[in-house]
Design a protein around this motif. Structure first.
Motif, PDB file in Angstrom:
ATOM      1  N   UNK A   1       1.320  -1.174  -0.077  1.00  0.00           N
ATOM      2  CA  UNK A   1       0.225  -0.108  -0.279  1.00  0.00           C
ATOM      3  C   UNK A   1       1.837   1.663   0.064  1.00  0.00           C
ATOM      4  N   UNK A   2       1.900   1.512   0.953  1.00  0.00           N
ATOM      5  CA  UNK A   2       2.941   2.515   0.826  1.00  0.00           C
ATOM      6  C   UNK A   2       3.164   2.983  -0.951  1.00  0.00           C
ATOM      7  N   UNK A   3       3.373   1.818  -1.114  1.00  0.00           N
ATOM      8  CA  UNK A   3       4.589   2.070  -2.907  1.00  0.00           C
ATOM      9  C   UNK A   3       3.468   2.524  -4.096  1.00  0.00           C
TER      10      UNK A   3
ATOM     11  N   UNK B   1       4.242   5.855  -5.549  1.00  0.00           N
ATOM     12  CA  UNK B   1       3.995   5.781  -7.108  1.00  0.00           C
ATOM     13  C   UNK B   1       3.055   6.388  -7.643  1.00  0.00           C
ATOM     14  N   UNK B   2       1.980   6.532  -6.517  1.00  0.00           N
ATOM     15  CA  UNK B   2       0.870   7.351  -6.752  1.00  0.00           C
ATOM     16  C   UNK B   2       1.024   9.335  -7.100  1.00  0.00           C
ATOM     17  N   UNK B   3       2.191   9.099  -5.595  1.00  0.00           N
ATOM     18  CA  UNK B   3       1.725  10.340  -5.568  1.00  0.00           C
ATOM     19  C   UNK B   3       3.871  11.258  -6.845  1.00  0.00           C
ATOM     20  N   UNK B   4       4.694  10.001  -6.827  1.00  0.00           N
ATOM     21  CA  UNK B   4       5.496  11.327  -7.847  1.00  0.00           C
ATOM     22  C   UNK B   4       4.413  10.696  -9.595  1.00  0.00           C
ATOM     23  N   UNK B   5       4.099  10.273  -9.374  1.00  0.00           N
ATOM     24  CA  UNK B   5       3.423  10.478 -11.487  1.00  0.00           C
ATOM     25  C   UNK B   5       2.512  12.028 -10.971  1.00  0.00           C
ATOM     26  N   UNK B   6       2.466  12.303 -10.042  1.00  0.00           N
ATOM     27  CA  UNK B   6       1.975  13.994 -10.311  1.00  0.00           C
ATOM     28  C   UNK B   6       3.035  14.693 -11.332  1.00  0.00           C
TER      29      UNK B   6
ATOM     30  N   UNK C   1      14.786   0.010  -9.988  1.00  0.00           N
ATOM     31  CA  UNK C   1      15.826  -0.721  -9.478  1.00  0.00           C
ATOM     32  C   UNK C   1      16.266  -0.619  -8.204  1.00  0.00           C
ATOM     33  N   UNK C   2      15.320   0.273  -6.984  1.00  0.00           N
ATOM     34  CA  UNK C   2      15.453   0.255  -5.389  1.00  0.00           C
ATOM     35  C   UNK C   2      14.589  -0.659  -5.233  1.00  0.00           C
ATOM     36  N   UNK C   3      12.563  -0.229  -5.675  1.00  0.00           N
ATOM     37  CA  UNK C   3      12.069  -1.248  -4.720  1.00  0.00           C
ATOM     38  C   UNK C   3      11.776  -2.782  -5.020  1.00  0.00           C
TER      39      UNK C   3
ATOM     40  N   UNK D   1       1.704  -3.410  -8.415  1.00  0.00           N
ATOM     41  CA  UNK D   1       1.245  -2.405  -7.190  1.00  0.00           C
ATOM     42  C   UNK D   1       2.082  -1.576  -8.002  1.00  0.00           C
ATOM     43  N   UNK D   2       3.022  -1.327  -8.727  1.00  0.00           N
ATOM     44  CA  UNK D   2       3.437  -0.235  -9.245  1.00  0.00           C
ATOM     45  C   UNK D   2       2.158   0.603 -10.316  1.00  0.00           C
TER      46      UNK D   2
END
Length: 519
Positions: free
Chosen positions: A399-401, A405-410, A424-426, A443-444
């Motif tokens: 859920x945190x991921x 992702x939704x925030x970065x997508x903005x 490469x990190x997650x 999830x991504x």
């Protein structure tokens, strides 16, 4: 817009939503192009590798059993190796060839008119009561043709709703929710599947060099997700959006509601023949795979094994199964008069991929350096130790991921660019705590989809505003964002809960897609 309307708009104080969107827009405009992001990332990796190579971290690689050491990439030998392998690194970048080959086939089918006619036919024969869910479903299917949904289905949504006596902006909103909000929901394999799988595999191999991700690893999840997205979009459109739009009249000088009518005889004939050509191609493929001695099977006779040529031929098959009906349609309809027209269609499609190719070049160099430096392994194992210390359930981690992702997508709209940056990190970090790359990718895809429709930085967002202004001249970015916010929030909650329930029941994510990973 009249002078009076302009004056009223200027006199109206900005709402909290407008202020928020203005902040996102200003912040996003300061973010450089993804290609430059990867170039900057490459420089950072070089610098960090030189700095951190001087320290010991006391971490043991779970596969090799050796201590983790950061390799200095700024030595003379490392830099000369980097230069010598630059071309090979680029041409061997897994997502590059996968995407380009798939898009060649889709480009032919799209340029011929086969895909567009198919979408129009589906919408034209829809019963009035099922107009909303069918529109959203067609919008989801349009992902198969890359950006066709943005340029065809969304404006058609407004036209069809207007023709049906409903508010045209509701049709635009429903179509936009399906095309962009449900970007990762599709029961038909499309270019996004091998694209993301290529990045996921590259990321997974940072920790496990032998790991392979099937391009259809999320096929069942995304297919069933289509039902969820359609249901959410249907409810929000008819229970939330349309009642709210009753207070927004259509302008008197707006485009008239059209008479959709029927297709021309040549269009129907071309589509029917092309459709049968695709069906015959699928039948031929099934017939070729059925025999136990089929060369498309693995040496052990399995169909879905990684060693099976069929699994290794998914992208070429996508190419073939779109080229055949595209060529047939083009010949019958007259859009392809000579073989040169087919090549021109492929060339035009490749012309649209220029930005992706440039981004892929820098991304390939970044990922290669990131992997060679061992920074990814260090971050993954350090993050895994932190997660283990926190002792959070896997569901909370997922859920945190999704929220991240939704925030970065903005701020970063490109799905591939985002995944190439954070994958490469997650991916290896979650592998280290037992979560498979395939589940991480699923999830991504949820997080990447749900916030598309409220981000003014998404490249097609201004285009949708233009579609709205055909009916309501005063519509703007804030209008669209506020209209799409209920979809975004509902999909974020509903789709996340669906993934958790899906995981709890244990339904396969797709082909060769486990939920867990063991070191």
């Amino acid at each position: 817009m009249s002078d009076q309307a302009v004056k009223e708009a200027l006199d109206t104080p900005p709402s909290a939503m407008d202020k928020f969107l203005n902040f996102i827009e200003k912040a996003g405009n300061k973010i450089p192009d993804p290609a430059l992001l990867f170039f900057g990332g490459l420089l950072i990796v070089w610098g960090l590798s030189a700095l951190l190579s001087q320290f010991e971290f006391g971490l043991i690689h779970p596969v090799t059993g050796q201590a983790i050491e950061i390799n200095n990439l700024l030595t003379g030998q490392s830099l000369s190796s980097f230069l010598a392998g630059m071309v090979k690194t680029f041409t061997g970048f897994a997502p590059l060839g996968i995407v380009l080959v798939a898009m060649l086939g889709v480009g032919v089918a799209e340029a011929s008119g086969f895909i567009n006619t198919g979408l129009k036919k589906m919408l034209n024969i829809t019963p009035a009561k099922l107009l909303t869910p069918t529109l959203i479903l067609v919008a989801i299917v349009s992902h198969t043709a890359a950006d066709a949904g943005y340029v065809l289905v969304i404006p058609l949504g407004g036209i069809i709703f207007h023709a049906a006596g409903r508010h045209p902006l509701a049709g635009i909103a429903a179509a936009f929710a399906g095309v962009s909000g449900g970007f990762s929901a599709n029961f038909i394999p499309s270019g996004i599947d091998p694209l993301l799988a290529g990045f996921t595999q590259s990321a997974a191999q940072i920790l496990d060099p032998t790991y392979v991700v099937n391009p259809l690893a999320n096929l069942m999840f995304t297919g069933l997700s289509s039902i969820v997205v359609v249901a959410i979009g249907w409810y929000v459109t008819e229970k939330v959006i349309e009642p709210r739009l009753n207070q927004t009249p259509v302008d008197e000088d707006a485009e008239e509601a059209p008479d959709l009518g029927s297709f021309t005889a040549i269009e129907s004939k071309a589509f029917n023949r092309a459709g049968w050509a695709m069906v015959l191609g699928i039948i031929a493929l099934v017939a070729a795979v059925l025999p136990e001695t089929s060369p498309l099977r693995s040496p052990e006779g399995e169909i879905t094994a990684f060693a099976a040529p069929l699994m290794q031929s998914i992208v070429p098959l996508i190419f073939i199964l779109f080229v055949i009906p595209g060529v047939v349609y083009g010949r019958v309809a007259g859009t392809f008069k000579t073989s040169d027209d087919i090549i021109k269609a492929m060339s035009a499609t490749m012309g649209t991929m220029g930005g992706y190719i440039v981004m892929a070049f820098f991304c390939a160099q970044f990922l290669a350096a990131f992997s060679q430096s061992n920074l990814g392994t260090l971050l993954a194992l350090s993050g895994a130790d932190l997660l283990k210390a926190m002792n959070l359930p896997g569901q909370i981690t997922i859920v945190g991921m999704i929220l991240l992702t939704a925030f970065v997508n903005l701020l970063v709209g490109s799905a591939s660019a985002k995944w190439a940056l954070i994958g490469p990190i997650l991916v290896p970090m979650l592998m280290a705590v037992g979560i498979s790359p395939e589940l991480t990718q699923a999830a991504y895809r949820v997080g990447d989809s749900v916030s598309n429709i409220i981000s003014p930085l998404m490249v097609f967002f201004p285009l949708v505003v233009v579609y709205m202004q055909r009916y309501v001249k005063g519509a703007g970015i804030g209008t669209l964002a506020s209209m799409m916010m209920p979809y975004s929030i509902s999909m974020l909650i509903g789709w996340t809960l669906f993934l958790l329930a899906y995981w709890a029941v244990g339904i396969p994510l797709g082909i060769q897609a486990p939920y867990t990973y063991s070191m």
